[in-house]
Design an enzyme around this catalytic site. Structure first.
Site, mmCIF file in Angstrom:
data_model
loop_
_atom_site.group_PDB
_atom_site.id
_atom_site.type_symbol
_atom_site.label_atom_id
_atom_site.label_comp_id
_atom_site.label_asym_id
_atom_site.label_seq_id
_atom_site.Cartn_x
_atom_site.Cartn_y
_atom_site.Cartn_z
ATOM 1 N N CYS A 98 0.849 -1.186 0.000
ATOM 2 C CA CYS A 98 0.000 0.000 0.000
ATOM 3 C C CYS A 98 0.887 1.239 0.000
ATOM 4 C CB CYS A 98 -0.895 -0.016 1.238
ATOM 5 S SG CYS A 98 -2.011 1.386 1.379
ATOM 6 N N HIS A 140 -9.225 -3.580 -1.959
ATOM 7 C CA HIS A 140 -8.181 -2.906 -1.179
ATOM 8 C C HIS A 140 -8.442 -1.406 -1.123
ATOM 9 C CE1 HIS A 140 -3.842 -2.204 0.011
ATOM 10 N NE2 HIS A 140 -4.211 -1.000 -0.407
ATOM 11 N N GLU A 141 -8.703 -0.801 -2.281
ATOM 12 C CA GLU A 141 -8.904 0.657 -2.314
ATOM 13 C C GLU A 141 -10.192 1.063 -1.604
ATOM 14 O OE1 GLU A 141 -6.456 2.470 -2.943
ATOM 15 O OE2 GLU A 141 -5.274 0.851 -3.809
ATOM 16 N N HIS A 144 -10.122 1.525 2.162
ATOM 17 C CA HIS A 144 -9.674 2.823 2.682
ATOM 18 C C HIS A 144 -10.858 3.738 2.997
ATOM 19 C CE1 HIS A 144 -5.328 2.598 2.330
ATOM 20 N NE2 HIS A 144 -5.440 2.087 1.117
#
Length: 185
Positions: A98, A140-141, A144
């Site tokens: 990341c 994953h994004e 956030h």
């Protein structure tokens, strides 16, 4: 314009992001800046909290991974207010990194396939099924946007083994090849 990438320890990375309103000022320019920032840092995805904005926006360009993962070829998207409609029960564990956690790579299990609804930078609605490594990038994004980072998904022992690196990131003593903003700097 290249924006600073906010590193682990920055409070914005732990906030639940707000929906992007249709009248968000200079949205297309922000999307362009986020892509430029991501490319400058050799990333394949970037979420708005990683540039200090607690809004539900991510940019992804998995094309560079296309030789190893054909589903990533041409997979370039801006996802505004993304929402997962389905996630497959089948998961795949793979190593992730990341931009907000430079120098840390750990194996994380994620759904092999997801169905996601989002709006693009022209406010056109999309619903698509994303598979394989492209699905991993999307998950994953989007994570956030919920105030989480990938290290939250690893075992306590693996987090403990990375404690020194995590502290270096927080202090701002970690080396980064891109513009970054640490808590300690």
């Amino acid at each position: 314009m290249i924006l600073p990438v906010f590193l682990y320890g920055q409070p914005v990375l732990r906030k639940e992001a707000e929906d992007v309103p249709k009248d968000y000022p200079d949205l297309k320019q922000l999307v362009a800046n986020m892509f430029e920032t991501m490319y400058n840092a050799d990333g394949v995805g970037l979420a708005a909290p990683q540039v200090g904005l607690s809004i539900r926006l991510v940019v992804i360009d998995g094309d560079v991974m296309g030789d190893d993962f054909p589903e990533c070829k041409g997979f370039k998207r801006a996802l505004i207010n993304p929402e997962f409609l389905e996630r497959s029960e089948e998961e795949i564990a793979m190593e992730e990194g990341c931009l907000s956690l430079p120098g840390i790579h750990e194996k994380v299990s994620r759904s092999k396939t997801v169905r996601v609804r989002y709006w693009d930078e022209n406010w056109e609605e999309h619903e698509e099924v994303v598979e394989g490594f492209a699905a991993r990038i999307v998950q994953h994004e989007c994570e956030h946007l919920t105030g989480h980072v990938f290290i939250d998904n690893v075992s306590a022992i693996r987090r403990q083994l990375n404690k020194g690196k995590l502290n270096s990131i927080i202090k701002g003593t970690v080396r980064c090849s891109y513009r970054a903003k640490a808590v300690g700097k």
